[in-house]
Design an enzyme around this catalytic site. Structure first.
Site, mmCIF file in Angstrom:
data_model
loop_
_atom_site.group_PDB
_atom_site.id
_atom_site.type_symbol
_atom_site.label_atom_id
_atom_site.label_comp_id
_atom_site.label_asym_id
_atom_site.label_seq_id
_atom_site.Cartn_x
_atom_site.Cartn_y
_atom_site.Cartn_z
ATOM 1 N N PRO A 78 0.818 -1.217 0.000
ATOM 2 C CA PRO A 78 0.000 0.000 0.000
ATOM 3 C C PRO A 78 0.854 1.269 0.000
ATOM 4 O O PRO A 78 0.349 2.361 -0.245
ATOM 5 C CB PRO A 78 -0.825 -0.114 1.290
ATOM 6 N N GLU A 96 1.870 -7.669 8.892
ATOM 7 C CA GLU A 96 2.291 -6.255 8.889
ATOM 8 C C GLU A 96 3.116 -5.909 7.650
ATOM 9 O O GLU A 96 3.533 -4.765 7.468
ATOM 10 C CB GLU A 96 3.101 -5.920 10.146
ATOM 11 N N ARG A 149 -4.282 -8.544 -20.357
ATOM 12 C CA ARG A 149 -5.235 -8.179 -21.406
ATOM 13 C C ARG A 149 -4.645 -7.225 -22.442
ATOM 14 O O ARG A 149 -5.247 -6.981 -23.472
ATOM 15 C CB ARG A 149 -6.545 -7.654 -20.803
ATOM 16 N N ASP A 209 -10.269 1.024 -24.635
ATOM 17 C CA ASP A 209 -10.691 1.101 -23.234
ATOM 18 C C ASP A 209 -10.344 2.441 -22.598
ATOM 19 O O ASP A 209 -9.463 3.159 -23.078
ATOM 20 C CB ASP A 209 -9.986 0.012 -22.412
#
Ligand code: SAM
Length: 250
Positions: free
Chosen positions: A89, A116, A154, A169
Site C-alpha cells: 500500500p 504487517e 489483457r 478502453d
C-alpha cells in the site's frame, strides 16, 4: 509473458486464473503464471515464515530469508532476469501507463506480503518496484497481484478476442471510454441513441469520441489536463462545454 508469484497462499490464485480470458490465454501459452509457496523455502523445523517485529508492537512480519530463497529459486529457474515487484500500500499507485510499460517485459516476479508486511531488507535487496492498487489496506498482496496480472495480460497480443479492443478502453488514450448499448433498442422507455443504429460509421465514431470526451470532462477533468487534444477533440470539447453551459462549473 510469464509471472512468478511468491505467496503464502497459492490456492487463492486458482479460481481467478482458471476462468474466461485468462484461462484461454494460459491454454494458448500467451501467459504462464506460476505460484511459488514461500513456506516451501522456510528451512527451520516449523517452516516459520513470520516473526514478531523487533521493537515490539502488534502483528507479525514476514521473514526475509524464505522470501529471498523463493525469489532466488525463481530467478535460477527462468532464463531471463525479471523485474521484481512488491505489492504494497506504500508503493506507487498502479495506473494504465505503468500497466502498459510492464506489459513490455518478458516476465515479472511478484511478491505478496501478509500480516504487517515484509521485512524491510526484502525491499532493500531484491525489489525493483513497489506497487499499490489504491489508498486502502488489504489483508494481503494476493488480490493486488491478481489485479496486476489481469491488467497486464489483457494488453498482450492475442489475449483479447478483438486485437485492438484494449486500445479503446478507458485510460489507454488518456480518456474514459464512451457508453455502450446492446439489444433491445428500447429498455424501460430508454432508447438507444439513434446515431448508433444509423449505419453511418463516420457519425458513430464522432459520437463515440464526443461521449468519451464528455464523460472525461464531467468525471475526470484531471485526465484532460494531462492530454494533448487533437483538433477534432478540441472542437468537440468546445461543443460539449457550450451544450453544458449553466449545468456544470468548469
Ligand atoms: N502494515 C502495512 C502498512 O501499514 O503499510 C500494511 C500491511 S498489509 C495488512 C499486508 C500486505 O498486503 C502488504 O504487505 C501488501 O503486500 C498487501 N497490500 C495491502 N494493501 C495493499 C494495497 N493497497 N496495494 C498493494 N498491496 C497491498
Amino acid at each position: 509473458m510469464f509471472f512468478d508469484i511468491l505467496t503464502l497462499f497459492p490456492e487463492m490464485f486458482v479460481g481467478p486464473f482458471s476462468e474466461s480470458i485468462l484461462k484461454r490465454a494460459r491454454k494458448k501459452d500467451l501467459i504462464d503464471i506460476r505460484t511459488i509457496n514461500i513456506r516451501d523455502f522456510a528451512t527451520d523445523k516449523h517452516h516459520k515464515t513470520d516473526e514478531p517485529p523487533y521493537g515490539g508492537g502488534a502483528g507479525m512480519v514476514m521473514k526475509a530469508e524464505p522470501i529471498f530463497k523463493a525469489w532466488q529459486d525463481t530467478q535460477n529457474k527462468r532464463e531471463v532476469k525479471t523485474k521484481t515487484i512488491l505489492m504494497s500500500p506504500q508503493g506507487e499507485e498502479l495506473n494504465q501507463k505503468i500497466v502498459k510499460d510492464l506489459s513490455q517485459e518478458k516476465g515479472l516476479t511478484i511478491i505478496c506480503g501478509r500480516y504487517e508486511g515484509v521485512d524491510e531488507r526484502v525491499r532493500e535487496t531484491i525489489v525493483d518496484q513497489e506497487l499499490s492498487i489504491g489508498d486502502y489496506v488489504l489483508t494481503g498482496g494476493e488480490l493486488p497481484a491478481m489485479v496486476l496480472v489481469d491488467s497486464i495480460s489483457r494488453l498482450l497480443t492475442g489475449v483479447l478476442g478483438a486485437e485492438d479492443s484494449s486500445k479503446k478502453d478507458s485510460f489507454y488514450n488518456g480518456l474514459l471510454e464512451h457508453p455502450h448499448y446492446t439489444r433491445p433498442r428500447e429498455f424501460k422507455g430508454l432508447k438507444v441513441p439513434s446515431v448508433l443504429v444509423s449505419g453511418n460509421h463516420q457519425l458513430i465514431e464522432r459520437w463515440r469520441k464526443k461521449e468519451s470526451l464528455k464523460r472525461t470532462f464531467l468525471r475526470r477533468k484531471d485526465l484532460l489536463e494531462n492530454k494533448e487534444l487533437s483538433n477534432l477533440e478540441q472542437e468537440l470539447l468546445k461543443e460539449i462545454k457550450l451544450e453544458l453551459k449553466g449545468e456544470v462549473n468548469e
